[in-house]
Design a protein around this motif. Structure first.
Motif, mmCIF file in Angstrom:
data_model
loop_
_atom_site.group_PDB
_atom_site.id
_atom_site.type_symbol
_atom_site.label_atom_id
_atom_site.label_comp_id
_atom_site.label_asym_id
_atom_site.label_seq_id
_atom_site.Cartn_x
_atom_site.Cartn_y
_atom_site.Cartn_z
ATOM 1 N N LYS A 197 16.967 -3.945 -11.561
ATOM 2 C CA LYS A 197 18.270 -4.552 -11.781
ATOM 3 C C LYS A 197 19.336 -3.466 -11.675
ATOM 4 O O LYS A 197 19.191 -2.398 -12.262
ATOM 5 C CB LYS A 197 18.304 -5.205 -13.152
ATOM 6 C CG LYS A 197 19.405 -6.205 -13.304
ATOM 7 C CD LYS A 197 19.225 -6.971 -14.581
ATOM 8 C CE LYS A 197 20.166 -8.143 -14.563
ATOM 9 N NZ LYS A 197 20.023 -8.972 -15.718
ATOM 10 N N SER A 198 20.368 -3.718 -10.910
ATOM 11 C CA SER A 198 21.445 -2.748 -10.738
ATOM 12 C C SER A 198 22.279 -2.673 -12.009
ATOM 13 O O SER A 198 22.593 -3.689 -12.625
ATOM 14 C CB SER A 198 22.341 -3.163 -9.567
ATOM 15 O OG SER A 198 23.459 -2.309 -9.497
ATOM 16 N N SER A 199 22.626 -1.448 -12.379
ATOM 17 C CA SER A 199 23.456 -1.276 -13.572
ATOM 18 C C SER A 199 24.945 -1.322 -13.226
ATOM 19 O O SER A 199 25.787 -1.250 -14.108
ATOM 20 C CB SER A 199 23.119 0.041 -14.268
ATOM 21 O OG SER A 199 23.389 1.118 -13.403
ATOM 22 N N ARG A 200 25.244 -1.438 -11.929
ATOM 23 C CA ARG A 200 26.651 -1.527 -11.526
ATOM 24 C C ARG A 200 27.200 -2.917 -11.830
ATOM 25 O O ARG A 200 26.575 -3.926 -11.527
ATOM 26 C CB ARG A 200 26.809 -1.249 -10.036
ATOM 27 C CG ARG A 200 26.616 0.197 -9.693
ATOM 28 C CD ARG A 200 26.717 0.497 -8.229
ATOM 29 N NE ARG A 200 27.572 -0.399 -7.482
ATOM 30 C CZ ARG A 200 28.134 -0.097 -6.337
ATOM 31 N NH1 ARG A 200 27.929 1.068 -5.796
ATOM 32 N NH2 ARG A 200 28.887 -0.960 -5.698
ATOM 33 N N THR A 201 28.374 -2.938 -12.392
ATOM 34 C CA THR A 201 29.005 -4.214 -12.702
ATOM 35 C C THR A 201 29.727 -4.750 -11.471
ATOM 36 O O THR A 201 29.920 -4.036 -10.482
ATOM 37 C CB THR A 201 30.030 -4.055 -13.841
ATOM 38 O OG1 THR A 201 31.106 -3.232 -13.364
ATOM 39 C CG2 THR A 201 29.403 -3.433 -15.083
#
Length: 189
Positions: free
Chosen positions: A4-8
């Motif tokens: 899962k990408s931690s970028r918002t």
């Protein structure tokens, strides 16, 4: 298992806008507004053409954002200028240095007025520190009529722009920079 990408979403939006602004600035500086198409901006930025539409409406909206960023960059250089009797002359030197950035004259002084129009350029200039010259003149000429100071700032600004255009065309910068400084000294004497 997929990571899962931690970028918002805000991070992704900012990264896309930054990529588009960087790509557009490079292409506009090199070939001018008319010489650049939206598809090649998107390709250089590594995004789809729809990203331009989503974030800026169209190529003109993206160009307006580039112009605003360039004007803010010039304003940031001038913001460090201290008040005082030499502020106008120091500001002139700093302005010429800021305008020497490759492509900035084309973006701000040639394509900006042609694409966005003089009223929009004046609005952007006013919102990004364009009043610095008028403020410097007001400090150097206390008690002067505000309308006269505004007109004087417009005329000096036109001289600055003409000098930057000539320098960008290949003229030696020293005579133009010295001429502007001499003009400021005479106006404020």
């Amino acid at each position: 298992m997929q990571e899962k990408s931690s970028r918002t979403q805000a991070d992704r939006r900012a990264a896309t806008q930054l990529a588009l602004l960087g790509a557009a600035r490079a292409l506009f500086a090199d070939r001018g507004y008319a010489g650049v198409g939206a598809p090649e901006i998107a390709e250089l930025a590594g995004v789809t053409r729809g990203a331009i539409t989503h974030h800026y409406g169209d190529k003109a909206g993206l160009f307006q954002a580039v112009v605003r960023a360039e004007a803010q960059a010039v304003a940031a250089v001038l913001a460090a200028l201290p008040d005082g009797p030499l502020a106008l002359r120091q500001g002139a030197r700093l302005w010429f240095q800021a305008m020497a950035d490759k492509g900035r004259v084309r973006i701000l002084l040639i394509d900006g007025p042609a694409v966005l129009g003089p009223s929009e350029m004046a609005r952007i200039d006013g919102a990004t520190g364009g009043g610095a010259l008028a403020q410097g003149l007001a400090q150097a000429l206390p008690g002067s009529d505000p309308a006269k100071l505004s007109a004087l700032a417009d005329m000096l600004s036109a001289g600055f722009d003409r000098a930057a255009l000539r320098i960008a065309e290949g003229a030696r910068p020293e005579p133009y920079q010295a001429g502007i400084e001499d003009l400021i000294a005479r106006v404020t004497a």
